[in-house]
Design an enzyme around this catalytic site. Structure first.
Site, PDB file in Angstrom:
ATOM      1  N   GLY A   1      -6.388   1.264   4.620  1.00  0.00           N
ATOM      2  CA  GLY A   1      -5.645   0.139   4.355  1.00  0.00           C
ATOM      3  C   GLY A   1      -6.449  -1.658   4.349  1.00  0.00           C
ATOM      4  N   ASP A   2      -6.987  -1.844   5.423  1.00  0.00           N
ATOM      5  CA  ASP A   2      -8.243  -2.745   6.345  1.00  0.00           C
ATOM      6  C   ASP A   2      -9.082  -2.543   4.802  1.00  0.00           C
ATOM      7  OD1 ASP A   2      -6.748  -2.720   8.476  1.00  0.00           O
ATOM      8  OD2 ASP A   2      -8.118  -1.340   9.731  1.00  0.00           O
TER       9      ASP A   2
ATOM     10  N   GLY B   1       0.191   4.498   0.250  1.00  0.00           N
ATOM     11  CA  GLY B   1      -0.814   6.020   0.423  1.00  0.00           C
ATOM     12  C   GLY B   1      -1.598   6.345  -1.518  1.00  0.00           C
ATOM     13  N   ALA B   2      -1.174   7.559  -1.758  1.00  0.00           N
ATOM     14  CA  ALA B   2      -2.040   8.430  -2.462  1.00  0.00           C
ATOM     15  C   ALA B   2      -1.186   7.849  -3.371  1.00  0.00           C
ATOM     16  CB  ALA B   2      -1.890   9.650  -2.658  1.00  0.00           C
TER      17      ALA B   2
ATOM     18  N   GLY C   1      -1.156   4.471  -5.147  1.00  0.00           N
ATOM     19  CA  GLY C   1      -1.909   3.336  -4.824  1.00  0.00           C
ATOM     20  C   GLY C   1      -1.713   1.692  -3.423  1.00  0.00           C
TER      21      GLY C   1
ATOM     22  N   SER D   1       1.249  -0.784   0.281  1.00  0.00           N
ATOM     23  CA  SER D   1      -0.085   0.336   0.360  1.00  0.00           C
ATOM     24  C   SER D   1       0.655   1.022   0.271  1.00  0.00           C
ATOM     25  CB  SER D   1      -1.173  -0.082   1.174  1.00  0.00           C
ATOM     26  OG  SER D   1      -1.330   0.963   0.991  1.00  0.00           O
TER      27      SER D   1
END
Length: 309
Positions: A248-249, A219-220, A222, A217
């Site tokens: 993230g979940d 963040g912005a 993707g 992951s």
């Protein structure tokens, strides 16, 4: 049935304030309380997508009773949490309405005794018998061995149940060595695991350490997935402001649902990315804005570089 494991469950409390300022008193405009911990957040998203899901882990004390009471209002989520003598932790998220930023405070959780840990392992093995996939999520509470996830990964593999591991630090390092099917670290967790801050190099290194598939992951930026079938990056069409807790979940829920539905990797990543974005604009973790999710399903960009692995 999808099984999610949250050894360090929590009562997630979210405060919204007009503007968060250090060393100042604040008037809270809104308070929400939800069952929390990564696996419980994953479970609520999965249930909202129409999947049968069971949650297990530890719960205790007055806070634990509140968590379980609120789980009764989560349609589609089956409670298989085990009692401990200690008290379930609370997590506090303070959302600055002016900037959209969130400040997070996480308690450590109850101390789990050897007898409680042994009882959990027996219950976990029983639940695996009816699980189609299992997700091992979040931090370890005090008292649980640092190699706990490695043992749970091995149990799942012995039962021929695919296993996703979403944790960090030494628990991730030990767990990867047990060869989970998927790990889903964020950029910081991946860098800590591998020593590399270059995402592609780090994901490839994590696979060499034992993970069959790594979905990072970013963040912005993707999600970056390195799998036996190839590698892909899924990028959201725009950056959203809101509460990133639980994003993230939601991505994990997208990956799990795609796995049980046997979707190809690009479709799994599209779903996971859209859910993650939709969770950011939702006020609380474990929920997502369905309109944003459906919009982003058609706008997530997935680029591929298919390679032999």
């Amino acid at each position: 049935m999808i099984l999610t494991v949250t050894l360090n469950t929590a009562l997630d409390i979210t405060y919204r304030v007009r503007a968060l300022r250090p060393h100042a008193s604040h008037r809270v405009s809104e308070v929400t309380e939800r069952p929390g911990g990564k696996g419980l957040n994953v479970a609520r998203v999965l249930a909202a997508l129409g999947h049968e899901v069971t949650v297990t882990g530890f719960t205790g004390g007055a806070t634990g009773r509140m968590v379980q009471e609120r789980l009764t209002f989560a349609p589609g989520v089956v409670d298989a949490l085990l009692p401990v003598s200690g008290s379930t932790r609370r997590t506090i998220a303070v959302v600055d309405e002016r900037t959209g930023d969130t400040t997070q405070l996480n308690e450590p959780g109850p101390t789990v005794t050897p007898a409680e840990w042994s009882a959990f392992q027996e219950a976990y093995d029983d639940l695996l018998a009816s699980a189609s996939v299992v997700a091992l999520c979040g931090s370890l509470p005090p008292g649980v061995p640092v190699g706990a996830y490695a043992g749970l990964v091995r149990s799942a593999k012995a039962a021929e149940v695919p296993v996703l591991l979403d944790t960090g630090g030494e628990a991730l390092r030990r767990g990867v060595a047990a060869r989970p099917d998927i790990i889903k670290p964020n950029a910081d967790e991946l860098a800590e695991l591998t020593g590399s801050h270059e995402p592609l190099r780090a994901t490839q290194d994590a696979r060499r350490r034992g993970a069959r598939t790594v979905v990072a992951s970013l963040g912005a930026s993707g999600l970056l997935a390195v799998t036996p079938e190839g590698r892909w990056q899924a990028t959201p069409p725009t950056r959203l402001h809101g509460n990133p807790t639980g994003a993230g979940d939601a991505a994990v829920a997208g990956l799990l649902s795609g796995l049980v539905e046997k979707l190809p990797w690009p479709d799994r990543l599209t779903r996971a990315t859209a859910l993650s974005a939709a969770a950011v604009v939702s006020p609380t973790a474990g929920e997502f804005d369905r309109a944003t999710y459906e919009e982003f399903l058609n706008r997530v960009a997935v680029t591929a570089e298919v390679t032999a692995a």
